[in-house]
Design a protein around this motif. Structure first.
Motif, PDB file in Angstrom:
ATOM      1  N   VAL A  48      -8.988  -6.106  -7.256  1.00  0.00           N
ATOM      2  CA  VAL A  48      -7.738  -6.493  -6.607  1.00  0.00           C
ATOM      3  C   VAL A  48      -7.883  -6.252  -5.105  1.00  0.00           C
ATOM      4  O   VAL A  48      -8.124  -5.116  -4.673  1.00  0.00           O
ATOM      5  N   GLU A  49      -7.765  -7.305  -4.321  1.00  0.00           N
ATOM      6  CA  GLU A  49      -7.746  -7.144  -2.862  1.00  0.00           C
ATOM      7  C   GLU A  49      -6.318  -6.877  -2.421  1.00  0.00           C
ATOM      8  O   GLU A  49      -5.409  -7.637  -2.752  1.00  0.00           O
ATOM      9  N   ALA A  50      -6.105  -5.813  -1.665  1.00  0.00           N
ATOM     10  CA  ALA A  50      -4.778  -5.451  -1.180  1.00  0.00           C
ATOM     11  C   ALA A  50      -4.738  -5.559   0.341  1.00  0.00           C
ATOM     12  O   ALA A  50      -5.508  -4.883   1.042  1.00  0.00           O
ATOM     13  N   ASP A  51      -3.875  -6.431   0.859  1.00  0.00           N
ATOM     14  CA  ASP A  51      -3.626  -6.539   2.294  1.00  0.00           C
ATOM     15  C   ASP A  51      -2.243  -5.982   2.605  1.00  0.00           C
ATOM     16  O   ASP A  51      -1.323  -6.071   1.782  1.00  0.00           O
ATOM     17  N   TYR A  52      -2.077  -5.448   3.795  1.00  0.00           N
ATOM     18  CA  TYR A  52      -0.836  -4.784   4.186  1.00  0.00           C
ATOM     19  C   TYR A  52      -0.299  -5.375   5.482  1.00  0.00           C
ATOM     20  O   TYR A  52      -1.046  -5.526   6.453  1.00  0.00           O
ATOM     21  N   ARG A  60       3.506   4.257   3.687  1.00  0.00           N
ATOM     22  CA  ARG A  60       3.411   5.109   2.500  1.00  0.00           C
ATOM     23  C   ARG A  60       2.510   4.551   1.413  1.00  0.00           C
ATOM     24  O   ARG A  60       2.028   5.288   0.567  1.00  0.00           O
ATOM     25  N   LEU A  61       2.298   3.257   1.394  1.00  0.00           N
ATOM     26  CA  LEU A  61       1.518   2.669   0.310  1.00  0.00           C
ATOM     27  C   LEU A  61       0.088   2.351   0.723  1.00  0.00           C
ATOM     28  O   LEU A  61      -0.724   1.997  -0.135  1.00  0.00           O
ATOM     29  N   ASP A  62      -0.203   2.450   2.010  1.00  0.00           N
ATOM     30  CA  ASP A  62      -1.556   2.176   2.481  1.00  0.00           C
ATOM     31  C   ASP A  62      -2.357   3.470   2.446  1.00  0.00           C
ATOM     32  O   ASP A  62      -2.783   3.992   3.472  1.00  0.00           O
ATOM     33  N   ASN A  63      -2.539   3.998   1.237  1.00  0.00           N
ATOM     34  CA  ASN A  63      -3.317   5.219   1.078  1.00  0.00           C
ATOM     35  C   ASN A  63      -4.015   5.196  -0.272  1.00  0.00           C
ATOM     36  O   ASN A  63      -3.586   4.517  -1.204  1.00  0.00           O
ATOM     37  N   GLU A  64      -5.089   5.939  -0.366  1.00  0.00           N
ATOM     38  CA  GLU A  64      -5.939   5.894  -1.551  1.00  0.00           C
ATOM     39  C   GLU A  64      -5.250   6.474  -2.780  1.00  0.00           C
ATOM     40  O   GLU A  64      -5.506   6.043  -3.908  1.00  0.00           O
ATOM     41  N   ASN A  65      -4.377   7.452  -2.583  1.00  0.00           N
ATOM     42  CA  ASN A  65      -3.724   8.065  -3.731  1.00  0.00           C
ATOM     43  C   ASN A  65      -2.876   7.059  -4.501  1.00  0.00           C
ATOM     44  O   ASN A  65      -2.870   7.055  -5.730  1.00  0.00           O
ATOM     45  N   TRP A  66      -2.146   6.201  -3.779  1.00  0.00           N
ATOM     46  CA  TRP A  66      -1.263   5.240  -4.451  1.00  0.00           C
ATOM     47  C   TRP A  66      -2.058   4.266  -5.309  1.00  0.00           C
ATOM     48  O   TRP A  66      -1.724   4.032  -6.472  1.00  0.00           O
ATOM     49  N   VAL A  67      -3.138   3.704  -4.759  1.00  0.00           N
ATOM     50  CA  VAL A  67      -3.907   2.731  -5.538  1.00  0.00           C
ATOM     51  C   VAL A  67      -4.665   3.416  -6.676  1.00  0.00           C
ATOM     52  O   VAL A  67      -4.820   2.849  -7.768  1.00  0.00           O
ATOM     53  N   THR A  80     -10.181  -1.509 -16.335  1.00  0.00           N
ATOM     54  CA  THR A  80     -10.649  -0.869 -15.113  1.00  0.00           C
ATOM     55  C   THR A  80     -10.277  -1.740 -13.924  1.00  0.00           C
ATOM     56  O   THR A  80     -10.747  -2.877 -13.812  1.00  0.00           O
ATOM     57  N   LEU A  81      -9.418  -1.221 -13.068  1.00  0.00           N
ATOM     58  CA  LEU A  81      -9.036  -1.914 -11.839  1.00  0.00           C
ATOM     59  C   LEU A  81      -9.754  -1.285 -10.653  1.00  0.00           C
ATOM     60  O   LEU A  81      -9.841  -0.061 -10.550  1.00  0.00           O
ATOM     61  N   ASN A  82     -10.253  -2.118  -9.787  1.00  0.00           N
ATOM     62  CA  ASN A  82     -10.789  -1.668  -8.510  1.00  0.00           C
ATOM     63  C   ASN A  82      -9.934  -2.288  -7.413  1.00  0.00           C
ATOM     64  O   ASN A  82     -10.106  -3.456  -7.061  1.00  0.00           O
ATOM     65  N   ILE A  83      -8.962  -1.511  -6.913  1.00  0.00           N
ATOM     66  CA  ILE A  83      -8.058  -2.004  -5.878  1.00  0.00           C
ATOM     67  C   ILE A  83      -8.661  -1.696  -4.521  1.00  0.00           C
ATOM     68  O   ILE A  83      -8.821  -0.534  -4.141  1.00  0.00           O
ATOM     69  N   GLU A  84      -9.012  -2.736  -3.787  1.00  0.00           N
ATOM     70  CA  GLU A  84      -9.664  -2.600  -2.495  1.00  0.00           C
ATOM     71  C   GLU A  84      -8.648  -2.764  -1.372  1.00  0.00           C
ATOM     72  O   GLU A  84      -8.095  -3.850  -1.174  1.00  0.00           O
ATOM     73  N   ARG A  85      -8.331  -1.673  -0.674  1.00  0.00           N
ATOM     74  CA  ARG A  85      -7.447  -1.755   0.490  1.00  0.00           C
ATOM     75  C   ARG A  85      -8.231  -2.420   1.614  1.00  0.00           C
ATOM     76  O   ARG A  85      -9.184  -1.869   2.140  1.00  0.00           O
ATOM     77  N   ASP A 101     -10.342 -12.927   0.942  1.00  0.00           N
ATOM     78  CA  ASP A 101     -11.689 -12.989   1.503  1.00  0.00           C
ATOM     79  C   ASP A 101     -12.666 -12.050   0.807  1.00  0.00           C
ATOM     80  O   ASP A 101     -13.870 -12.143   1.024  1.00  0.00           O
ATOM     81  N   GLU A 102     -12.150 -11.144  -0.011  1.00  0.00           N
ATOM     82  CA  GLU A 102     -13.043 -10.290  -0.787  1.00  0.00           C
ATOM     83  C   GLU A 102     -13.435 -10.932  -2.118  1.00  0.00           C
ATOM     84  O   GLU A 102     -14.241 -10.379  -2.867  1.00  0.00           O
ATOM     85  N   ASN A 103     -12.832 -12.118  -2.385  1.00  0.00           N
ATOM     86  CA  ASN A 103     -13.118 -12.861  -3.618  1.00  0.00           C
ATOM     87  C   ASN A 103     -12.915 -12.017  -4.876  1.00  0.00           C
ATOM     88  O   ASN A 103     -13.739 -12.028  -5.796  1.00  0.00           O
ATOM     89  N   GLN A 104     -11.807 -11.301  -4.909  1.00  0.00           N
ATOM     90  CA  GLN A 104     -11.471 -10.488  -6.059  1.00  0.00           C
ATOM     91  C   GLN A 104     -10.723 -11.318  -7.102  1.00  0.00           C
ATOM     92  O   GLN A 104     -10.278 -12.432  -6.821  1.00  0.00           O
TER      93      GLN A 104
END
Length: 260
Positions: A48-52, A60-67, A80-85, A101-104
């Motif tokens: 999952v590509e995550a843009d902010y 508050r959501l742009d942090n590793e703990n949330w994902v 298994t999810l790999n959420i890429e900030r 652009d990460e082609n997720q």
């Protein structure tokens, strides 16, 4: 600095080979033939590509703990999810013009504002699974609105402090946003499609609503509750086990799951 809390997903060693390959509620057996005795289970790993959008409420959501908390929650179901900030963009318009652009497999946009002309849930929207919208997101895209989520979680006091303490999340906003993201991701996996009458958003039938023809709920610690595919949120959306709280789907909702 946020304190990271991690509660590893549970599992069971079904074929007694010393590997916990089977989750508490393994969604793959029927839909994807992934019973551990099959010998050739499909890959249940999805990116999952995550843009902010810039200047979110306290970011508050742009942090590793949330994902990570969302990844661990889906791991309970064998996914298994790999959420890429990834990127931070200046405006919502910039974000809608961006690409995966990460082609997720999936794309998440965390925005501070709600896109104009979009009805339905004020907290999130799955553009890929919906019709009748001009909202253009990259392939398999969905969006959640951090500002309205933060206002509901804090100003309206929808999330009690105890839910933060018992969950993997570190703030009220993270708790509610985790539920919204689990819900919108669920649509991409076709979770809950059995009761829906058509395409989203108008065709969605929320679990436990007056239109829901199946009374199945999930039961935890003697309490019967609706899952996060319901409309809105309350503390009963969090199911606790051994002092830890996660979001849950019902068996009925999982019966329609498919690869995005």
């Amino acid at each position: 600095m946020l304190q990271t809390k991690h509660y590893p997903a549970g599992g069971a060693d079904i074929d007694t080979d010393g590997v916990k390959e089977h989750s508490n509620v393994h969604i793959g057996e029927r839909q994807w033939g992934s019973a551990p005795t099959d010998g050739n289970p499909p890959s249940l790993t999805f990116g999952v590509e995550a843009d902010y959008v810039d200047e979110l409420p306290e970011n508050r959501l742009d942090n590793e703990n949330w994902v990570t908390a969302i990844e661990e929650n889906y791991a309970l179901y064998g996914i298994t999810l790999n959420i890429e900030r990834d990127d931070t963009v200046v405006t919502l318009t910039d974000a809608l013009a961006s690409s995966n652009d990460e082609n997720q497999h999936l794309y998440l946009l965390v925005s501070s504002e709600r896109a104009s002309g979009i009805g339905g849930n004020p907290w999130g929207f799955n553009a890929d699974e919906s019709i009748g919208t001009s909202l253009e997101l990259p392939a398999n895209g969905h969006i959640i609105y951090a500002e309205s989520i933060s206002e509901s979680a804090t100003e309206e006091n929808a999330v009690p402090a105890s839910d933060v303490t018992n969950s993997p999340y570190n703030s009220k906003t993270e708790v509610l946003a985790g539920s919204v993201e689990m819900h919108e991701l669920g649509h991409s996996f076709d979770v809950g499609r059995l009761d829906d009458t058509g395409a989203l958003p108008l065709g969605e039938v929320y679990s436990g609503s007056s239109s829901d023809q199946n009374s199945e709920r999930h039961e935890t610690s003697g309490a019967t509750r609706w899952s996060i595919m319901r409309r809105g949120w309350d503390s009963n959306s969090l199911a606790s086990h051994n002092g830890n709280s996660y979001y849950v789907f019902s068996i009925e909702e999982l019966s329609t799951i498919d690869q995005p």
